[in-house]
Motif scaffolding. Structure first.
Motif, PDB file in Angstrom:
ATOM      1  N   LYS A  25       1.209  -1.449  -0.132  1.00 27.23           N
ATOM      2  CA  LYS A  25       0.301   0.279  -0.130  1.00 27.23           C
ATOM      3  C   LYS A  25       1.234   1.395   0.153  1.00 27.23           C
ATOM      4  CE  LYS A  25      -3.865   1.340   3.077  1.00 27.23           C
ATOM      5  NZ  LYS A  25      -4.397   0.880   3.955  1.00 27.23           N
TER       6      LYS A  25
ATOM      7  N   ASN B  90       2.276   1.696  -3.409  1.00 24.10           N
ATOM      8  CA  ASN B  90       1.363   2.368  -4.196  1.00 24.10           C
ATOM      9  C   ASN B  90       1.266   3.985  -4.372  1.00 24.10           C
ATOM     10  OD1 ASN B  90       0.871  -0.256  -6.195  1.00 24.10           O
ATOM     11  ND2 ASN B  90      -0.366  -0.920  -4.769  1.00 24.10           N
ATOM     12  N   SER B  91       1.198   3.990  -2.876  1.00 23.70           N
ATOM     13  CA  SER B  91       1.097   5.755  -2.772  1.00 23.70           C
ATOM     14  C   SER B  91       1.781   6.947  -3.320  1.00 23.70           C
ATOM     15  CB  SER B  91       0.679   6.114  -1.560  1.00 23.70           C
ATOM     16  OG  SER B  91       2.103   5.765  -0.471  1.00 23.70           O
TER      17      SER B  91
ATOM     18  N   ALA C 118       1.494   6.303  -6.905  1.00 24.34           N
ATOM     19  CA  ALA C 118      -0.149   7.333  -7.518  1.00 24.34           C
ATOM     20  C   ALA C 118       0.317   8.315  -8.817  1.00 24.34           C
ATOM     21  CB  ALA C 118      -0.880   7.494  -6.530  1.00 24.34           C
ATOM     22  N   GLU C 119       0.899   9.249  -8.317  1.00 26.00           N
ATOM     23  CA  GLU C 119       0.848  10.631  -9.343  1.00 26.00           C
ATOM     24  C   GLU C 119       2.478  10.014  -9.561  1.00 26.00           C
ATOM     25  OE1 GLU C 119      -1.906  12.884  -7.074  1.00 26.00           O
ATOM     26  OE2 GLU C 119      -0.626  13.789  -7.131  1.00 26.00           O
TER      27      GLU C 119
ATOM     28  N   ASN D 234       1.688  -0.509 -10.835  1.00 23.70           N
ATOM     29  CA  ASN D 234       1.008  -0.421  -9.820  1.00 23.70           C
ATOM     30  C   ASN D 234       1.117  -1.915  -9.292  1.00 23.70           C
ATOM     31  OD1 ASN D 234      -0.142  -3.415 -10.380  1.00 23.70           O
ATOM     32  ND2 ASN D 234      -2.392  -1.601 -10.283  1.00 23.70           N
TER      33      ASN D 234
END
Lengths: 219, 153
Positions: free
Chosen positions: B21, B24-25, B28-29, B82
């Motif tokens: 998690k 993945n954060s 994200a951008e 991801n």
């Protein structure tokens, strides 16, 4: 029963891996007079139920139960398999990795093992252009083989009544063959037979529970 | 082998999910490469490295990322993906590279190159994956085959 037929049986949940597995099967040299077939069982509830389904769906005498991520690199494997089975009718099942003596805790990896595969016994591929049958095969009798590849010349039902998940189906079936008076062997043929790309770290969530069932039933 | 207990496995899976998690954060951008490397070098990751396949693969890919960053590769293995994509890429690429290892016909070897190109994997990443992948046994053979095919293109 078709004595000239060899059937590969796999429980499949990853088509990409199984397609790759098939490429290696397609490359195998098939002994004259024999035919091969492949059965994939999708969405199997367990290895045992999947393999029972496969076993009952084919008339092939010789069955090779393998994982979708097992890649047979030894192109003469079918020749070797038939030679070993034909050398001794008491040999019921052949594996690639096995434990001559099962550990008291029921864990195959906790005792000495013998194997004919890459990753465990790294050696050069012996490039053979022609199959040359050795005078004899060295086969080590074992109490359990690993499920990555299990080849049989007799049919014994898999214990789906006991092992309803994805662990210990292999150790159980080894004992079922032994109980019926058959030998379970691992051939040592001087070259690796296959690569098992299982990711090295296994999902053992249900392992302990099934281990206890194995111990209760067989030890 | 120490026989793992279910509670212990669940705990490890929980840690692994949390780590994924966090990664993945970072994806994200704009990809935060240094944070990804930091997460995958952490003590927690080291603790569970040999016990969770996803974390093990992500750890290897973080080493690949470091190679790519050192070589100023314009698009790294973490870009546009991801964690599940990255793990899958590692496993599928390994399948394709094995075709070079075990002398498949040219048609099948070309599919290896097509996969590398279609997934936009840098050669830096390919080499790093070959060298850090312990299920690819004959590394030199794979590298040599790869060089041969590329030189013919």
């Amino acid at each position: 029963m078709n004595e000239k037929k060899i059937c590969f049986i796999a429980c499949v949940n990853d088509p990409a891996f199984f397609s790759e597995c098939l490429l290696y099967i397609d490359r195998l040299f098939v002994p004259e007079g024999y035919e091969i077939d492949v059965l994939s069982i999708e969405d199997a509830k367990s290895m045992t139920s999947g393999y029972n389904e496969g076993m009952n769906a084919t008339d092939a005498k010789y069955k090779i139960y393998l994982h979708q991520d097992t890649f047979i690199v030894d192109r003469y494997f079918l020749y070797e398999l038939l030679d070993i089975f034909n050398s001794d009718s008491e040999i019921g099942m052949i594996g690639i990795v096995g434990a001559p003596k099962m550990s008291e805790d029921g864990c195959m990896w906790n005792n000495e093992r013998v194997f004919s595969m890459y990753g465990k016994d790294v050696s050069d591929i012996s490039k053979c252009n022609v199959y040359s049958k050795p005078d004899s095969y060295k086969c080590v009798e074992v109490e359990a083989i690993d499920g990555l590849l299990m080849a049989t010349q007799y049919d014994i039902p898999w214990r789906e009544d006991l092992f309803a998940e994805f662990d210990f189906y292999d150790a159980s079936q080894s004992m079922e063959f032994i109980k019926k008076g058959y030998k379970v062997v691992v051939p040592i043929i001087g070259k690796p037979i296959c690569v098992h790309d299982d990711g090295l770290i296994l999902n053992l969530m249900n392992y302990d529970e099934n281990r206890k069932k194995y111990l209760k039933e067989y030890m | 082998m120490i026989i793992p207990k279910r509670d212990e496995i669940k705990k490890i899976q929980g840690y692994a999910s949390e780590i994924e998690k966090q990664i993945n954060s970072c994806l994200a951008e704009k990809v935060n490469y240094s944070e990804i490397i930091k997460i995958l070098s952490s003590e927690k990751v080291q603790e569970i490295l040999g016990k969770n396949q996803n974390i093990y693969i992500l750890y290897i890919m973080s080493k690949v990322l470091e190679f790519e960053l050192n070589q100023n590769v314009p698009r790294t293995v973490f870009d546009g993906r991801n964690t599940r994509d990255i793990i899958r890429l590692y496993r599928i690429l390994t399948l394709y590279l094995r075709r070079l290892e075990f002398d498949f016909s040219k048609e099948y070897k070309m599919e290896t190159i097509e996969y590398i190109l279609s997934e936009k994997i840098s050669m830096v990443a390919v080499m790093a994956i070959i060298n850090n992948n312990n299920i690819i046994i004959h590394k030199e053979r794979v590298i040599s085959e790869l060089q041969n095919i590329l030189s013919e293109m």
